[in-house]
Design an enzyme around this catalytic site. Structure first.
Site, PDB file in Angstrom:
ATOM      1  N   HIS A  48      51.830  44.384  43.933  1.00 25.40           N
ATOM      2  CA  HIS A  48      51.536  44.854  42.576  1.00 25.40           C
ATOM      3  C   HIS A  48      51.487  43.678  41.601  1.00 25.40           C
ATOM      4  CE1 HIS A  48      51.836  47.978  39.306  1.00 25.40           C
ATOM      5  NE2 HIS A  48      52.216  46.896  38.641  1.00 25.40           N
ATOM      6  N   GLU A  49      52.520  42.855  41.626  1.00 25.08           N
ATOM      7  CA  GLU A  49      52.568  41.727  40.693  1.00 25.08           C
ATOM      8  C   GLU A  49      51.559  40.645  41.062  1.00 25.08           C
ATOM      9  OE1 GLU A  49      54.068  42.091  37.988  1.00 25.08           O
ATOM     10  OE2 GLU A  49      55.114  43.919  38.595  1.00 25.08           O
TER      11      GLU A  49
ATOM     12  N   HIS B 167      48.176  41.540  39.634  1.00 25.72           N
ATOM     13  CA  HIS B 167      48.081  41.162  38.219  1.00 25.72           C
ATOM     14  C   HIS B 167      47.785  39.669  38.080  1.00 25.72           C
ATOM     15  CE1 HIS B 167      49.222  44.955  36.527  1.00 25.72           C
ATOM     16  NE2 HIS B 167      50.474  44.933  36.957  1.00 25.72           N
TER      17      HIS B 167
END
Length: 219
Positions: free
Chosen positions: A26-27, A30
């Protein structure tokens, strides 16, 4: 020991593996999209990596095990590096939740393949694998849906910030200070049980039905 945990102790290994991978991806999503649009802030801080240590927040990770919710370390984003800040901002924000949707889809696909073609070979491990994939799929779907909620500081809130006029965005930025209170109300009061979780569960079930329809020929 179970009474101190939100999930049964027997499922902890599956949950921990899922959380490490899901939070990391997820990170990283980004960070990667921000980097592709010209912002190397996360890269300079060593966040453009698959190393989970760089992405996991110790307290946020422990909290999800004992309370059912938590967080990873947010990726730093400097909008000044974006040539088209609003477009880049939306894509950076949505990249994280989409990564969780993709992970859930991959998990569902592997589970279908296992049942369609590999159950005899994996018979000795079938129960454990079923539990693992179930946690993997459901947790990633919840992360996908939860992060799209229009609440600060979630990705859904960031997406809306980049879609509304500058004047509205300024007011939304001021309202961020109330984000903690909103989360406190949702998770401490019955409001979460009556509103938040039924909504997330309904969204999760709808996506699972879509996955089932996609893989119907193999089911």
């Amino acid at each position: 020991m179970d009474r101190f945990l939100y999930y049964p102790l027997s499922l902890m290994p599956y949950l921990v593996i899922t959380l490490i991978v899901s939070f990391t991806m997820h990170e990283l999503a980004h960070a990667y999209v921000a980097y592709k649009f010209g912002d190397d802030t996360a890269k300079k801080q060593g966040r453009l990596t698959l190393n989970p240590i760089k992405h996991l927040d110790p307290f946020g990770t422990i909290l999800i095990l004992v309370a059912g919710f938590g967080w990873a370390r947010p990726i730093p984003v400097n909008r000044r590096f974006f040539k088209k800040p609003r477009l880049a901002g939306v894509l950076v924000s949505i990249a994280g939740p989409v990564s969780n949707l993709i992970l859930a889809f991959i998990g569902f696909f592997l589970l279908v393949l296992m049942h369609a073609y590999g159950m005899e070979m994996l018979a000795a491990f079938s129960t454990g694998l079923d539990q693992f994939f179930s946690i993997w799929i459901q947790l990633n779907l919840v992360l996908f849906l939860f992060n799209l909620l229009p609440l600060p500081p979630l990705d859904g809130y960031r997406i809306i910030e980049d879609l509304v006029p500058p004047g509205v965005r300024a007011k939304m930025t001021q309202a961020e200070s109330y984000g903690f209170i909103v989360f406190l109300v949702l998770f401490v009061t019955p409001l979460g049980s009556y509103v938040l979780w039924p909504m997330l569960n309904a969204g999760r079930d709808s996506i699972l039905k879509l996955f089932s329809a996609i893989f119907q020929p193999l089911l």
